[in-house]
Each structure stands twice: as C-alpha cells, then as structure tokens.
Motif scaffolding. Structure first.
Motif, PDB file in Angstrom:
ATOM      1  N   GLY A 218      10.103   1.030  14.703  1.00  0.00           N
ATOM      2  CA  GLY A 218      11.453   1.528  14.441  1.00  0.00           C
ATOM      3  C   GLY A 218      11.993   1.151  13.071  1.00  0.00           C
ATOM      4  N   GLN A 219      11.182   0.494  12.258  1.00  0.00           N
ATOM      5  CA  GLN A 219      11.602   0.094  10.904  1.00  0.00           C
ATOM      6  C   GLN A 219      10.811   0.901   9.873  1.00  0.00           C
ATOM      7  N   ARG A 220      11.473   1.258   8.792  1.00  0.00           N
ATOM      8  CA  ARG A 220      10.780   1.885   7.675  1.00  0.00           C
ATOM      9  C   ARG A 220      10.067   0.787   6.883  1.00  0.00           C
ATOM     10  N   ILE A 221       8.786   0.994   6.599  1.00  0.00           N
ATOM     11  CA  ILE A 221       8.039  -0.003   5.826  1.00  0.00           C
ATOM     12  C   ILE A 221       8.495   0.080   4.365  1.00  0.00           C
ATOM     13  N   ARG A 222       8.952  -1.043   3.812  1.00  0.00           N
ATOM     14  CA  ARG A 222       9.493  -1.073   2.456  1.00  0.00           C
ATOM     15  C   ARG A 222       8.451  -1.591   1.461  1.00  0.00           C
ATOM     16  N   PRO A 223       8.595  -1.211   0.197  1.00  0.00           N
ATOM     17  CA  PRO A 223       7.698  -1.772  -0.821  1.00  0.00           C
ATOM     18  C   PRO A 223       8.009  -3.245  -1.045  1.00  0.00           C
ATOM     19  N   LEU A 224       6.960  -4.033  -1.190  1.00  0.00           N
ATOM     20  CA  LEU A 224       7.149  -5.480  -1.370  1.00  0.00           C
ATOM     21  C   LEU A 224       8.009  -5.785  -2.591  1.00  0.00           C
ATOM     22  N   SER A 225       7.964  -4.882  -3.573  1.00  0.00           N
ATOM     23  CA  SER A 225       8.760  -5.097  -4.783  1.00  0.00           C
ATOM     24  C   SER A 225      10.264  -5.126  -4.484  1.00  0.00           C
ATOM     25  N   GLU A 226      10.659  -4.646  -3.304  1.00  0.00           N
ATOM     26  CA  GLU A 226      12.086  -4.664  -2.940  1.00  0.00           C
ATOM     27  C   GLU A 226      12.499  -5.936  -2.199  1.00  0.00           C
ATOM     28  N   LEU A 227      11.522  -6.809  -1.924  1.00  0.00           N
ATOM     29  CA  LEU A 227      11.845  -7.989  -1.107  1.00  0.00           C
ATOM     30  C   LEU A 227      12.936  -8.843  -1.749  1.00  0.00           C
ATOM     31  N   GLU A 228      12.801  -9.064  -3.079  1.00  0.00           N
ATOM     32  CA  GLU A 228      13.748  -9.950  -3.765  1.00  0.00           C
ATOM     33  C   GLU A 228      15.175  -9.406  -3.639  1.00  0.00           C
ATOM     34  N   GLU A 229      15.337  -8.091  -3.917  1.00  0.00           N
ATOM     35  CA  GLU A 229      16.651  -7.463  -3.760  1.00  0.00           C
ATOM     36  C   GLU A 229      17.137  -7.582  -2.320  1.00  0.00           C
ATOM     37  N   PHE A 230      16.211  -7.353  -1.396  1.00  0.00           N
ATOM     38  CA  PHE A 230      16.575  -7.336   0.028  1.00  0.00           C
ATOM     39  C   PHE A 230      17.173  -8.671   0.462  1.00  0.00           C
ATOM     40  N   VAL A 231      16.488  -9.765   0.097  1.00  0.00           N
ATOM     41  CA  VAL A 231      16.965 -11.069   0.584  1.00  0.00           C
ATOM     42  C   VAL A 231      18.242 -11.525  -0.124  1.00  0.00           C
ATOM     43  N   LYS A 232      18.554 -10.885  -1.259  1.00  0.00           N
ATOM     44  CA  LYS A 232      19.853 -11.195  -1.889  1.00  0.00           C
ATOM     45  C   LYS A 232      21.002 -10.672  -1.026  1.00  0.00           C
ATOM     46  N   LYS A 233      20.755  -9.520  -0.390  1.00  0.00           N
ATOM     47  CA  LYS A 233      21.820  -8.916   0.427  1.00  0.00           C
ATOM     48  C   LYS A 233      21.775  -9.405   1.873  1.00  0.00           C
ATOM     49  N   THR A 234      20.550  -9.602   2.386  1.00  0.00           N
ATOM     50  CA  THR A 234      20.378  -9.988   3.787  1.00  0.00           C
ATOM     51  C   THR A 234      19.633 -11.311   3.852  1.00  0.00           C
ATOM     52  N   PRO A 235      20.312 -12.398   4.176  1.00  0.00           N
ATOM     53  CA  PRO A 235      19.595 -13.674   4.244  1.00  0.00           C
ATOM     54  C   PRO A 235      18.510 -13.621   5.314  1.00  0.00           C
ATOM     55  N   VAL A 236      17.308 -14.013   4.954  1.00  0.00           N
ATOM     56  CA  VAL A 236      16.196 -14.051   5.897  1.00  0.00           C
ATOM     57  C   VAL A 236      15.607 -15.456   5.866  1.00  0.00           C
ATOM     58  N   GLU A 237      15.378 -15.996   7.040  1.00  0.00           N
ATOM     59  CA  GLU A 237      14.949 -17.386   7.142  1.00  0.00           C
ATOM     60  C   GLU A 237      13.436 -17.549   7.143  1.00  0.00           C
ATOM     61  N   ILE A 238      12.789 -16.664   7.936  1.00  0.00           N
ATOM     62  CA  ILE A 238      11.360 -16.845   8.195  1.00  0.00           C
ATOM     63  C   ILE A 238      10.585 -15.663   7.625  1.00  0.00           C
TER      64      ILE A 238
ATOM     65  N   ALA B   6       0.839  -1.210   0.000  1.00  0.00           N
ATOM     66  CA  ALA B   6       0.000   0.000   0.000  1.00  0.00           C
ATOM     67  C   ALA B   6       0.868   1.253   0.000  1.00  0.00           C
ATOM     68  N   PRO B   7       0.690   2.128  -1.020  1.00  0.00           N
ATOM     69  CA  PRO B   7       1.494   3.352  -1.079  1.00  0.00           C
ATOM     70  C   PRO B   7       1.377   4.182   0.196  1.00  0.00           C
ATOM     71  N   GLY B   8       0.217   4.153   0.832  1.00  0.00           N
ATOM     72  CA  GLY B   8       0.025   4.928   2.049  1.00  0.00           C
ATOM     73  C   GLY B   8       0.846   4.423   3.224  1.00  0.00           C
ATOM     74  N   ARG B   9       1.258   3.174   3.166  1.00  0.00           N
ATOM     75  CA  ARG B   9       2.031   2.603   4.277  1.00  0.00           C
ATOM     76  C   ARG B   9       3.531   2.637   4.013  1.00  0.00           C
ATOM     77  N   ILE B  10       3.905   2.471   2.733  1.00  0.00           N
ATOM     78  CA  ILE B  10       5.326   2.412   2.386  1.00  0.00           C
ATOM     79  C   ILE B  10       6.008   3.710   2.819  1.00  0.00           C
ATOM     80  N   GLY B  11       7.157   3.576   3.476  1.00  0.00           N
ATOM     81  CA  GLY B  11       7.885   4.763   3.937  1.00  0.00           C
ATOM     82  C   GLY B  11       7.518   5.166   5.345  1.00  0.00           C
ATOM     83  N   GLN B  12       6.334   4.721   5.824  1.00  0.00           N
ATOM     84  CA  GLN B  12       5.968   4.970   7.219  1.00  0.00           C
ATOM     85  C   GLN B  12       6.844   4.125   8.128  1.00  0.00           C
ATOM     86  N   GLU B  13       6.717   4.363   9.415  1.00  0.00           N
ATOM     87  CA  GLU B  13       7.533   3.621  10.357  1.00  0.00           C
ATOM     88  C   GLU B  13       6.691   2.641  11.169  1.00  0.00           C
ATOM     89  N   ALA B  14       7.257   1.472  11.446  1.00  0.00           N
ATOM     90  CA  ALA B  14       6.594   0.498  12.315  1.00  0.00           C
ATOM     91  C   ALA B  14       7.669  -0.158  13.165  1.00  0.00           C
TER      92      ALA B  14
END
Lengths: 212, 212
Positions: free
Chosen positions: A128-148, A118-126
């Motif tokens: 202490g974390q910035r809410i990221r666009p789901l489209s960045e998930l693939e890039e994100f997990v390439k750099k930061t391994p996430v298990e769950i 949701a554009p209204g949520r992306i960039g907001q904080e939750a």
C-alpha cells in the motif's frame, strides 16, 4: 533504574515473556505463577523470578503475577507502549514482505515509507506504499521523523546504508542484510540473520541422523 | 562423537563462525588466529578455542586455524555440505519472500514446492514456482522426498500445519508463525520470531533515551 545493570540475557528473554503473557491475556488468564511459566516456557522458575525482579518484582508470594499488569509492565519496559516509526530501505522480497506484514503495524511499528535505488522498483507499490527513490530519504526524514531504519538491501550495500541512516539521525537499525553492519555508540542495532536458524536446523537434522 | 555433549550455546555460535570464515575465505584469507577471531566476532578467544575444540580442535598453536579447512569442517558439522529440500506452507508475504530469496538456494536449501489453502493464491506464481493446494502435499512428498517444512501460515493454522508435517514424515520444521509450535522428539524445530529482535530494538531505543 540503571540500564547497565540489566544483563543482555535477560533482555533477550523479555520478548518471550511478553509474547507468553499476551497469549495468556488473550485467553483470559488473570494470574500466573512462576512455576506455571517455568513449565510453559521451559525456563527455570527461580530464573524467571530473578528476571522479573530485575524490573522491580511485581509478583506476590503464594499469589503469583497479575497477567495484565505484568504484560503491560514488560511492554512499558520494552518501549512497546508507544508507536515507533520505521523506514524500510530496499524493496526486494524481504523489504516488501516486511512492509506488507500487518503484524508489525498492529504492534505499534508503523512503516512511514519504503525506499529503493532500482528505477524498476521506484514508483511501484508495496504494502500500500509507493516505493520512493532513496535519494529522497534525507528530505523525507526532515519532514517526518523516523526512528528505526530497516536495511533490506543486498549485502554489498548494507554498510553504506547503515552509514547513511546514522548520518540522517536514525536511532535504531534493524538489519536483514546477511552481514553484521557496524554503527557508532548511541545507535541501537539488531542484525537479523535468517540463515543462522536454518543452519542450526540443518545441524540438528544431521545430529539426529547421527552422521556426525 | 556424542551429539549430547555439544552445548546448545556452542551450536548457536556455529553459524556465526561459519559466516565469518566464509567472508574471510572470500577475501582470500588463509589463516586466522583465535585472537583475531575474538576481536572480529566479539567472543572471548579462549571461548573460541574451547568451542572449536568441541569438534576436534583443528588449530595449531602459534599457527592458528586454516580458514578453508575450518570453514569446510564447520559446514560439514552443520550438515551444510549437502543439499536440503524444503517445502514452504503458506504463500503470504513471508512465504513468498522466502521462496524468492535466492540466498537459501545458493546455500543448498532448495525449495521443492510452495503450498497454500487460499483459492485466490493457488495456481499463482511465487519465486518461479506455481503455488499448489495444501491438499496435494501428501501426494507430493510421496514422490519427492522433502526434509524441511517451513511454516508461513497465520498463527491460528501453525500448530495444525506442524502436526500435518510431522504426520507426513518431515524431519525438520522452520516456523515463522508468531507462536512456538510443539513437535514430538525426533523432529527438529526452529521457531523464528522476527518480532523478538524488533522488541529488543525497541527496548534499546527506550534504554538509550534513559526513559526507564
């Protein structure tokens, strides 16, 4: 040890043993007998001994179990002796609550990032974390391994989210959407149905008032 | 019907039947056989027939179950055919998420009010409700009957909160604090341990990677 030989029911009871032992340890208890555990937990004492024997039997007759040893052994068996990284998908109420819930972090489950569409949520904080666009998930997990991956999307998006997580190599899925998502073998899945325990509570209220 | 005769395990399966039948009904299904339910739910077909027989046996041989009839019968048995009023104690992350979670309201669980003790929270808004001081709970329930109290306090305040709810005549307690609270007979209680399913997930991740 052959993992196939640990019955599902025993696995489901492990968290209760773990919580109990952690509380005992915090109160300074050193030893505990299966009969005391039985009274406190409401399980049969011989079942407790059988359960704990599944993992090697750390008790000594007439002496009981060493609380810290048994607690740390169960933690090791459950994989709680190391950190797990988590990504939360869906920054609605439940997603935001989970990100903000410091208890998970204290128990070694670190939220690496939270995503939403949701554009209204992306960039907001939750939490202490910035809410990221789901489209960045693939890039994100390439750099930061996430298990769950934690699915906190609406029901209609839950299966697609599960498919995406599987495709991106997530090994575990914790699903809060009110639908049982499907994943292939090799991916571990826990569906959390908050409503189920509320239904059971409603049932008991009804049964107590003898309206059935 | 004698409520004592319904085994706990059957009660625990009822929400799964209910969710399944609701989904079937939403998709327009009229009839379902125990063998189809067995394939979809992963329960044994004869167990399904036995479970449903506990409540009077609505199936017909060679015909199966009527989806809407079975769904509404299970809803009636679980007490979901009427509204329940709920008060949430503790306006932290989980409490606020629950108040904002419209799914509960849609299923007939109406949040009458949310309470907290923290001056910084009292008067703030959560899910469209003003957060009230816990000291007003007693007055509140005198005017507005509330059936279910939801404990979303820190662990250290959970048992005191349960005691308060019992004293004020709450008949059901839904506890999200990470501790098993105790209540007297006659009060229905469901302890929700979110961490437990996370522990089970951690266990499976560990077992899958064959580190045990």
């Amino acid at each position: 040890m052959n993992k196939e030989r640990i019955p599902e029911a025993v696995i489901r009871r492990l968290p209760k043993y773990f919580r109990y032992l952690k509380e005992m340890e915090e109160r300074g208890a050193v030893r505990v007998s299966s009969s005391k555990m039985s009274r406190d937990l409401g399980f049969n004492a011989s079942q407790i001994r059988r359960d704990l024997n599944c993992f090697g039997g750390f008790g000594q007759q007439g002496y009981g179990y060493s609380v810290p040893k048994l607690r740390s052994e169960i933690a090791r068996i459950m994989g709680l002796n190391r950190e797990h990284t988590v990504a939360v998908i869906g920054a609605g109420n439940i997603g935001q609550a989970l990100v903000s819930y410091d208890r998970f972090a204290r128990e070694g489950f670190k939220v690496a990032a939270i995503f939403d569409v949701a554009p209204g949520r992306i960039g907001q904080e939750a939490g202490g974390q910035r809410i990221r666009p789901l489209s960045e998930l693939e890039e994100f997990v390439k750099k930061t391994p996430v298990e769950i991956g934690v699915i906190c999307t609406p029901q209609s998006a839950a299966q697609d989210t599960a498919d995406l997580l599987v495709r991106l190599g997530f090994r575990g899925i914790w699903n809060f959407a009110p639908i049982d998502v499907q994943v292939p073998a090799g991916v571990s899945l826990e569906n959390v149905h908050l409503n189920d325990s509320l239904y059971v509570l409603a049932y008991r209220l009804r049964a107590e008032s003898s309206e059935i």
